[in-house]
Design a protein around this motif. Structure first.
Motif, PDB file in Angstrom:
ATOM      1  N   SER A  60       0.755  -1.107  -0.236  1.00 54.54           N
ATOM      2  CA  SER A  60       0.230   0.092  -0.382  1.00 54.54           C
ATOM      3  C   SER A  60       1.218   1.007   0.095  1.00 54.54           C
ATOM      4  O   SER A  60       1.869   1.348   1.167  1.00 54.54           O
ATOM      5  CB  SER A  60      -0.925   0.422   0.923  1.00 54.54           C
ATOM      6  OG  SER A  60      -1.811  -0.919   0.844  1.00 54.54           O
ATOM      7  N   VAL A  61      -0.126   2.433  -0.609  1.00 56.00           N
ATOM      8  CA  VAL A  61       0.977   3.196  -0.777  1.00 56.00           C
ATOM      9  C   VAL A  61       0.439   4.760  -0.533  1.00 56.00           C
ATOM     10  O   VAL A  61      -0.905   4.385  -1.559  1.00 56.00           O
ATOM     11  CB  VAL A  61       1.986   3.911  -1.984  1.00 56.00           C
ATOM     12  CG1 VAL A  61       2.868   5.117  -2.239  1.00 56.00           C
ATOM     13  CG2 VAL A  61       3.572   2.449  -2.767  1.00 56.00           C
ATOM     14  N   THR A  62       0.609   6.015  -0.055  1.00 55.86           N
ATOM     15  CA  THR A  62       0.146   7.045   0.398  1.00 55.86           C
ATOM     16  C   THR A  62       1.222   8.184  -0.546  1.00 55.86           C
ATOM     17  O   THR A  62       1.973   8.054   0.079  1.00 55.86           O
ATOM     18  CB  THR A  62      -0.074   7.422   1.474  1.00 55.86           C
ATOM     19  OG1 THR A  62      -0.090   6.130   2.238  1.00 55.86           O
ATOM     20  CG2 THR A  62      -0.657   8.820   2.091  1.00 55.86           C
ATOM     21  N   ILE A  63       0.844   8.813  -1.534  1.00 52.57           N
ATOM     22  CA  ILE A  63       1.447   9.536  -1.974  1.00 52.57           C
ATOM     23  C   ILE A  63       0.705  10.801  -1.477  1.00 52.57           C
ATOM     24  O   ILE A  63      -0.376  11.605  -1.325  1.00 52.57           O
ATOM     25  CB  ILE A  63       0.966   9.796  -3.144  1.00 52.57           C
ATOM     26  CG1 ILE A  63       1.000   7.930  -4.076  1.00 52.57           C
ATOM     27  CG2 ILE A  63       1.254  10.789  -4.378  1.00 52.57           C
ATOM     28  CD1 ILE A  63       0.947   7.694  -5.526  1.00 52.57           C
ATOM     29  N   LEU A  64       1.940  11.875  -0.949  1.00 52.16           N
ATOM     30  CA  LEU A  64       0.702  13.356  -0.595  1.00 52.16           C
ATOM     31  C   LEU A  64       1.468  14.224  -2.380  1.00 52.16           C
ATOM     32  O   LEU A  64       2.602  14.332  -2.572  1.00 52.16           O
ATOM     33  CB  LEU A  64       2.152  13.668   0.470  1.00 52.16           C
ATOM     34  CG  LEU A  64       2.341  14.916   1.456  1.00 52.16           C
ATOM     35  CD1 LEU A  64       0.705  15.576   1.517  1.00 52.16           C
ATOM     36  CD2 LEU A  64       3.037  15.486   1.721  1.00 52.16           C
ATOM     37  N   ASN A  92      -3.056   6.129  -2.791  1.00 53.08           N
ATOM     38  CA  ASN A  92      -4.155   6.499  -1.956  1.00 53.08           C
ATOM     39  C   ASN A  92      -3.329   7.945  -1.716  1.00 53.08           C
ATOM     40  O   ASN A  92      -2.057   8.159  -1.293  1.00 53.08           O
ATOM     41  CB  ASN A  92      -4.274   6.071  -0.559  1.00 53.08           C
ATOM     42  CG  ASN A  92      -4.885   4.599  -0.086  1.00 53.08           C
ATOM     43  OD1 ASN A  92      -5.568   4.529  -0.606  1.00 53.08           O
ATOM     44  ND2 ASN A  92      -4.043   3.827   0.286  1.00 53.08           N
ATOM     45  N   GLY A  93      -4.217   8.592  -2.410  1.00 49.44           N
ATOM     46  CA  GLY A  93      -3.425  10.611  -2.222  1.00 49.44           C
ATOM     47  C   GLY A  93      -3.983  10.908  -1.324  1.00 49.44           C
ATOM     48  O   GLY A  93      -5.026  10.704  -0.421  1.00 49.44           O
ATOM     49  N   THR A  94      -3.321  11.792  -0.664  1.00 50.73           N
ATOM     50  CA  THR A  94      -3.442  12.677   0.463  1.00 50.73           C
ATOM     51  C   THR A  94      -2.809  14.328   0.055  1.00 50.73           C
ATOM     52  O   THR A  94      -2.189  14.267  -0.577  1.00 50.73           O
ATOM     53  CB  THR A  94      -2.653  11.848   2.088  1.00 50.73           C
ATOM     54  OG1 THR A  94      -3.278  12.912   2.642  1.00 50.73           O
ATOM     55  CG2 THR A  94      -1.386  11.805   1.216  1.00 50.73           C
ATOM     56  N   LEU A  95      -3.285  15.476   0.742  1.00 52.40           N
ATOM     57  CA  LEU A  95      -2.960  15.918   0.345  1.00 52.40           C
ATOM     58  C   LEU A  95      -1.813  16.616   2.434  1.00 52.40           C
ATOM     59  O   LEU A  95      -1.796  17.812   2.003  1.00 52.40           O
ATOM     60  CB  LEU A  95      -3.994  17.401   0.596  1.00 52.40           C
ATOM     61  CG  LEU A  95      -4.600  17.183  -0.838  1.00 52.40           C
ATOM     62  CD1 LEU A  95      -5.414  18.519  -1.057  1.00 52.40           C
ATOM     63  CD2 LEU A  95      -3.629  17.316  -2.117  1.00 52.40           C
ATOM     64  N   THR A  96      -2.232  15.804   3.150  1.00 51.70           N
ATOM     65  CA  THR A  96      -1.476  15.622   4.468  1.00 51.70           C
ATOM     66  C   THR A  96      -0.770  14.451   4.747  1.00 51.70           C
ATOM     67  O   THR A  96      -1.043  14.120   4.773  1.00 51.70           O
ATOM     68  CB  THR A  96      -3.431  15.214   5.196  1.00 51.70           C
ATOM     69  OG1 THR A  96      -4.794  16.338   5.362  1.00 51.70           O
ATOM     70  CG2 THR A  96      -3.264  15.960   7.013  1.00 51.70           C
ATOM     71  N   MET A  97       0.048  15.449   5.300  1.00 48.33           N
ATOM     72  CA  MET A  97       0.575  14.621   6.056  1.00 48.33           C
ATOM     73  C   MET A  97       0.529  13.379   6.878  1.00 48.33           C
ATOM     74  O   MET A  97       1.535  13.124   7.207  1.00 48.33           O
ATOM     75  CB  MET A  97       1.862  15.945   6.428  1.00 48.33           C
ATOM     76  CG  MET A  97       3.800  15.131   6.631  1.00 48.33           C
ATOM     77  SD  MET A  97       4.775  14.588   5.004  1.00 48.33           S
ATOM     78  CE  MET A  97       5.182  16.307   4.981  1.00 48.33           C
ATOM     79  N   GLU A  98       0.004  13.473   7.857  1.00 50.59           N
ATOM     80  CA  GLU A  98      -0.065  12.809   9.278  1.00 50.59           C
ATOM     81  C   GLU A  98      -0.587  12.088   8.419  1.00 50.59           C
ATOM     82  O   GLU A  98      -0.831  10.849   9.566  1.00 50.59           O
ATOM     83  CB  GLU A  98      -1.695  13.777   9.952  1.00 50.59           C
ATOM     84  CG  GLU A  98      -0.833  15.384  10.658  1.00 50.59           C
ATOM     85  CD  GLU A  98      -0.999  16.165   9.624  1.00 50.59           C
ATOM     86  OE1 GLU A  98      -1.512  16.437   8.748  1.00 50.59           O
ATOM     87  OE2 GLU A  98      -0.316  17.735  10.602  1.00 50.59           O
ATOM     88  N   ASP A  99      -0.868  11.762   7.627  1.00 46.97           N
ATOM     89  CA  ASP A  99      -1.784  10.368   6.923  1.00 46.97           C
ATOM     90  C   ASP A  99      -0.625   9.574   6.688  1.00 46.97           C
ATOM     91  O   ASP A  99      -0.766   8.303   6.226  1.00 46.97           O
ATOM     92  CB  ASP A  99      -2.468  10.440   5.388  1.00 46.97           C
ATOM     93  CG  ASP A  99      -3.551  11.213   5.439  1.00 46.97           C
ATOM     94  OD1 ASP A  99      -4.296  10.856   6.503  1.00 46.97           O
ATOM     95  OD2 ASP A  99      -4.016  11.576   4.568  1.00 46.97           O
ATOM     96  N   PHE A 100       0.843   9.862   7.128  1.00 41.93           N
ATOM     97  CA  PHE A 100       1.745   8.730   6.729  1.00 41.93           C
ATOM     98  C   PHE A 100       1.828   8.546   8.382  1.00 41.93           C
ATOM     99  O   PHE A 100       2.853   7.686   8.087  1.00 41.93           O
ATOM    100  CB  PHE A 100       3.155   9.953   6.655  1.00 41.93           C
ATOM    101  CG  PHE A 100       3.485  10.235   4.935  1.00 41.93           C
ATOM    102  CD1 PHE A 100       2.671   9.618   4.291  1.00 41.93           C
ATOM    103  CD2 PHE A 100       4.149  11.541   4.608  1.00 41.93           C
ATOM    104  CE1 PHE A 100       2.872  10.139   3.002  1.00 41.93           C
ATOM    105  CE2 PHE A 100       3.756  11.848   3.101  1.00 41.93           C
ATOM    106  CZ  PHE A 100       3.553  10.828   1.894  1.00 41.93           C
TER     107      PHE A 100
END
Length: 95
Positions: free
Chosen positions: A30-34, A74-82
């Motif tokens: 799983s990948v979260t992209i900021l 998963n795309g995000t604009l929030t650093m907290e999602d890391f």
């Protein structure tokens, strides 16, 4: 001891960030992209989808896997999602 990598964060959805994200998603991680702006995030995810779709259309993997692989991104604009990421990679464009 080795630490298991189950979730990766990538800062930047540009060419490099998208490519790095694709490699992890293809490997089943799983990948979260900021990104800083929704427009840039949407564009980056769209490019990744296009790469996956073209590869599937050429028969490199089943077409059904496009959605499976994209589902790991998963795309995000929030650093907290890391917060729950095991590894974070910076791939921001520098000028």
């Amino acid at each position: 001891p080795r630490r298991k990598i189950e979730k990766v964060g990538v800062i930047g959805a540009g060419t490099m960030g998208g490519g790095i994200s694709m490699n992890f998603a293809t490997a089943g991680i799983s990948v979260t992209i900021l990104e800083r702006q929704q427009e840039a995030l949407d564009r980056g995810l769209s490019v990744v989808r296009g790469h996956y779709q073209r590869s599937a259309d050429k028969g490199r993997f089943p077409v059904e896997e496009v959605d499976e692989r994209m589902g790991r991104l998963n795309g995000t604009l929030t650093m907290e999602d890391f917060a729950d990421c095991d590894l974070i990679i910076e791939a921001v464009f520098e000028d």
